[in-house]
Design a protein around this motif. Structure first.
Motif, PDB file in Angstrom:
ATOM      1  N   ALA A   1     -49.196 -14.099   4.055  1.00  0.00           N
ATOM      2  CA  ALA A   1     -49.048 -13.295   5.272  1.00  0.00           C
ATOM      3  C   ALA A   1     -47.749 -13.587   6.007  1.00  0.00           C
ATOM      4  CB  ALA A   1     -50.242 -13.538   6.196  1.00  0.00           C
ATOM      5  N   TRP A   2     -47.250 -14.835   5.920  1.00  0.00           N
ATOM      6  CA  TRP A   2     -46.072 -15.199   6.716  1.00  0.00           C
ATOM      7  C   TRP A   2     -44.814 -14.449   6.279  1.00  0.00           C
ATOM      8  CZ3 TRP A   2     -41.901 -17.301   4.184  1.00  0.00           C
ATOM      9  CH2 TRP A   2     -42.127 -17.891   2.940  1.00  0.00           C
ATOM     10  N   ILE A   3     -44.802 -13.936   5.045  1.00  0.00           N
ATOM     11  CA  ILE A   3     -43.635 -13.201   4.560  1.00  0.00           C
ATOM     12  C   ILE A   3     -43.380 -11.952   5.409  1.00  0.00           C
ATOM     13  CG2 ILE A   3     -42.799 -11.791   2.634  1.00  0.00           C
ATOM     14  CD1 ILE A   3     -43.838 -13.775   0.735  1.00  0.00           C
ATOM     15  N   TRP A   4     -44.461 -11.346   5.934  1.00  0.00           N
ATOM     16  CA  TRP A   4     -44.332 -10.096   6.675  1.00  0.00           C
ATOM     17  C   TRP A   4     -43.934 -10.301   8.133  1.00  0.00           C
ATOM     18  CZ3 TRP A   4     -44.708  -5.711   3.890  1.00  0.00           C
ATOM     19  CH2 TRP A   4     -45.350  -5.787   2.646  1.00  0.00           C
ATOM     20  N   THR A   5     -44.073 -11.501   8.662  1.00  0.00           N
ATOM     21  CA  THR A   5     -43.891 -11.713  10.104  1.00  0.00           C
ATOM     22  C   THR A   5     -42.454 -11.481  10.550  1.00  0.00           C
ATOM     23  OG1 THR A   5     -45.664 -13.354  10.025  1.00  0.00           O
ATOM     24  CG2 THR A   5     -44.291 -13.315  11.998  1.00  0.00           C
ATOM     25  N   LEU A   6     -41.501 -12.171   9.924  1.00  0.00           N
ATOM     26  CA  LEU A   6     -40.099 -12.041  10.336  1.00  0.00           C
ATOM     27  C   LEU A   6     -39.566 -10.627  10.162  1.00  0.00           C
ATOM     28  CD1 LEU A   6     -37.593 -13.382  11.446  1.00  0.00           C
ATOM     29  CD2 LEU A   6     -36.993 -14.113   9.124  1.00  0.00           C
ATOM     30  N   PRO A   7     -39.849  -9.920   9.051  1.00  0.00           N
ATOM     31  CA  PRO A   7     -39.369  -8.535   8.943  1.00  0.00           C
ATOM     32  C   PRO A   7     -39.929  -7.609  10.022  1.00  0.00           C
ATOM     33  CG  PRO A   7     -39.946  -9.364   6.769  1.00  0.00           C
ATOM     34  CD  PRO A   7     -40.404 -10.396   7.763  1.00  0.00           C
ATOM     35  N   LEU A   8     -41.119  -7.925  10.559  1.00  0.00           N
ATOM     36  CA  LEU A   8     -41.683  -7.089  11.617  1.00  0.00           C
ATOM     37  C   LEU A   8     -41.060  -7.376  12.982  1.00  0.00           C
ATOM     38  CD1 LEU A   8     -45.507  -7.166  10.764  1.00  0.00           C
ATOM     39  CD2 LEU A   8     -44.010  -5.172  10.666  1.00  0.00           C
TER      40      LEU A   8
END
Length: 745
Positions: A227-234
């Motif tokens: 899940a952490w992969i999506w946090t920064l791009p958002l």
């Protein structure tokens, strides 16, 4: 309930207006249909799942119910049937699940009907064979064709889809019900709804096609991404969309889409690198895991603060430093507590709210004023045709006000320009609080707000920009052109004021720059323009345009010296400037005044005006010259205006401010005019009627025949408008034309 319905209607209209502004009104309906079909696809999938569940349970129950009915009767049959239902946790009312999606479509259909039927901008707009999108199409021998086409598609879906006989009959009755319901509906609604049905038909055909294919199940399923992969791009989308959603009228839609695309590309690259890191990082090592995710969370918080810095300054100015430090730390602690998956959900919710707010504000901005035409019916014929120079003085306050509030004395400057025959006017107030509005007041010669446009538009202020650029509705340039004038505008190459040259404009230095598309990103943080200039120097706005106002004037005089036509010259002087539109709060007012930023701009601007006056006096002494401020310095920017006059007064009193202070801060402007010796001085005026008076005098009509029954001042902040109106009580007393401290309603 009414407020909720109005919010939904304006949001729907805003979403449609965005697509209409990009691809046109007709195609916008089709794009809206595709978008809404995609948006509601999870809902459709859920309803389809309910229907499948009902079909499965009926296949199990019906044989057993049939057996019960064959063997038992009366009370015994009813009791046995109830025991069967209890065994499978079923209730007969659940049969309504087969019609779940059509029932869910009814509120959407109602919303679309109300929203599209009330859009005045659709009146008279054609699309293909449809003459008027606001009326039934009448294409089938004076009968509406689109409702029958919609019904035919609905019935076709029942025959190509997996429907039982009972479900097919039910669907046909629903289709006929929609035919009766929507037959008198506007063509716009029928195009939207028929497109929806056609997309549904395509989906059913595709599902049938997939069923005929042989699918093999992969034994080794792809590993689920953490899940952490999506946090920064958002993260970059969160502050940017929030800022843009609250400033829809400030940015062109094309710039918003280009900026979103820019962020999407950057986020995609970031996602790719994070994916590579996820494959290499050792999550088994607790120390490495703690250090990595701590730094990662802090960096995510930093990204949100960096791209939201302008918003932080505007909303939390007194606590800006605490916000910059505490938010990344708070995000890190919360993430460790609830996990990245929940954080991602919260980010998606915030983005969804911003998108809804964006559509709502865009719809509100589009519906602020009714559609109105601005055509000149009686062209005045000038008996005297001197050259006319109009200088728009950016954020130029009345100089007595500058002396009183900012402490800068311009007495020497005023004495000097009076020696050249200039009349300096006091008590002059602009009609609008922003440059596009003032220019629109000047060129339409009225206080009308921008109407909705029935043509292709690129932004919420498209009508204003079209008028300013010499397009239809530019009454001032049309009158001048009819009197033989050649019209020229110089904005130092900036395409902010208009994007293309209209039919009433002969010459301009404005050109479009790629840099204009990135303006929304630049405004999220004041440092971003610096980095863009450093990395992409070729994107600089107007690199080939002349930037010195005196040189612009001289080049214009050289270019037109052999012309036999009288000249109308427009130029914006930009030595002074207002407070930043984003990132400034009225609580910074004293700091802004003490910085001498505005005073230095006034000093430089005064010197520039003197040079311009001397140049015109040397080469064109018998011309008409106008120096007029567009609005004030906006030192009270960010003050909550409230939803009513009472709320405004209350908010002012809380900050120890007065209504006079607010209006003077926005509208009290500098005005100096020089007329030929044989022309009488002007009466009290505003930007909306100054040229009406000048034209009267050029026609040798020295009476006040201009329309001054009402002077309007428009206050705008986040799609709120307040009209400050002063009804003229006595035509003989020009001083009574405008007193902003009275009768503010």
């Amino acid at each position: 309930m009414t407020d909720i319905l109005n919010f939904l209607i304006l949001t729907f209209q805003g979403l449609y207006s965005i697509f209409a502004d990009l691809v046109g009104f007709g195609w916008g309906l089709i794009v809206l249909s595709v978008f809404s079909s995609f948006l509601f696809s999870p809902l459709e999938k859920w309803a389809s799942g309910l229907k499948n569940d009902e079909t499965i349970i009926q296949k199990v129950l019906q044989p057993q119910i049939q057996e019960i009915n064959n063997n038992l009767s009366g009370q015994e049959a009813w009791a046995a049937t109830q025991r069967l239902y209890n065994r499978y946790s079923y209730h007969p009312l659940k049969a309504i699940r087969t019609a779940a999606f059509p029932l869910l479509q009814l509120p959407i259909l109602f919303l679309a009907y109300v929203a599209l039927s009330s859009m005045t901008s659709l009146r008279g707009v054609s699309f293909g064979a449809v003459a008027d999108l606001s009326q039934p199409d009448n294409l089938l021998f004076d009968l509406a064709l689109l409702p029958f086409l919609m019904t035919a598609i609905n019935i076709a879906i029942t025959f190509v889809g997996s429907f039982t006989k009972k479900e097919r009959i039910q669907a046909v009755f629903i289709a006929l019900f929609f035919l009766v319901l929507l037959y008198p509906a506007p063509s716009a609604l029928l195009i939207y709804w028929t497109s929806n049905n056609f997309i549904g038909l395509v989906k059913v055909l595709y599902q049938n096609f997939r069923k005929d294919k042989i699918h093999t199940t992969c034994i080794n399923k792809r590993k689920k991404l953490p899940a952490w992969i999506w946090t920064l791009p958002l993260c970059p989308f969160v502050p940017a969309l929030f800022l843009w959603a609250n400033n829809v009228a400030y940015y062109p839609i094309a710039s918003i889409f280009a900026s979103i695309l820019f962020i999407t590309i950057a986020s995609s690259i970031c996602f790719f690198f994070l994916y590579l890191i996820s494959r290499k990082i050792d999550t088994q090592n607790k120390i490495i895991q703690f250090l990595f995710f701590s730094f990662y969370c802090l960096f995510c918080g930093f990204v949100i603060c960096a791209l939201g810095y302008s918003t932080i300054l505007g909303l939390f100015y007194d606590y800006r430093f605490y916000t910059l430090i505490c938010f990344p730390l708070l995000l890190t602690l919360v993430t460790y507590k609830i996990g990245f998956r929940v954080i991602n959900c919260l980010l998606v919710v915030q983005l969804s709210v911003s998108i809804l707010l964006f559509c709502f504000n865009y719809g509100t901005d589009k519906q602020l004023t009714p559609l109105q035409e601005s055509a000149v019916t009686n062209i005045p014929i000038f008996k005297n045709k001197p050259n006319i120079y109009y200088f728009l003085c950016e954020s130029y306050h009345n100089l007595d006000y500058v002396k009183d509030v900012f402490g800068y004395d311009s007495t020497e400057f005023l004495d000097n320009i009076k020696k050249y025959g200039y009349t300096v006017y006091n008590n002059i107030y602009s009609n609008s609080s922003y440059t596009l509005g003032t220019l629109t007041n000047i060129f339409t010669m009225s206080t009308n707000s921008a109407p909705n446009s029935s043509s292709l538009a690129l932004d919420a202020s498209s009508w204003e920009r079209s008028v300013i650029g010499g397009g239809s509705g530019n009454k001032l340039l049309e009158i001048l052109k009819q009197n033989g004038y050649e019209t020229s505008m110089y904005f130092k190459g900036s395409s902010y004021y208009f994007k293309s040259k209209g039919k009433f404009l002969d010459y301009t230095d404005v050109h479009f720059s790629i840099r204009d598309l990135l303006q929304p990103i630049e405004d999220t943080n004041g440092m971003i323009p610096f980095f863009l200039n450093l990395i992409f120097p070729f994107l600089n706005n107007a690199p080939h345009a002349e930037q010195d106002s005196l040189n612009i004037l001289k080049k214009h005089l050289i270019r037109t010296k052999d012309s036999s036509k009288p000249q109308f010259f427009v130029h914006r002087l930009d030595k002074t400037n207002h407070t930043p539109p984003i990132g400034y709060n009225f609580k910074q007012r004293e700091n802004f005044i003490d910085s001498h930023f505005y005073q230095d701009g006034i000093a430089t601007g005064n010197a520039e005006i003197e040079k311009i006056i001397k140049t015109i006096e040397k080469y064109d002494p018998n011309s008409i010259v106008i120096f007029l401020g567009d609005h004030g310095a906006w030192t009270l920017r960010g003050l909550p205006l409230g939803s009513s006059f009472q709320n405004l007064v209350l908010n002012l009193s809380k900050e120890n401010l007065t209504l006079d202070m607010l209006i003077n801060d926005m509208f009290y402007v500098f005005a100096a005019v020089k007329l030929p010796n044989n022309v009488l001085p002007l009466e009290q005026f505003s930007p909306a009627d100054i040229f009406s008076q000048i034209f009267d005098r050029l026609c040798y009509q020295q009476t006040k025949s201009y329309n001054s029954d009402r002077i309007c001042v428009k206050l705008t902040q986040r799609s709120q408008e307040f009209l400050c109106k002063k009804q003229k009580q006595n035509l003989n007393n020009s001083a009574d034309l405008f007193y902003p401290s009275k009768n503010f309603k």
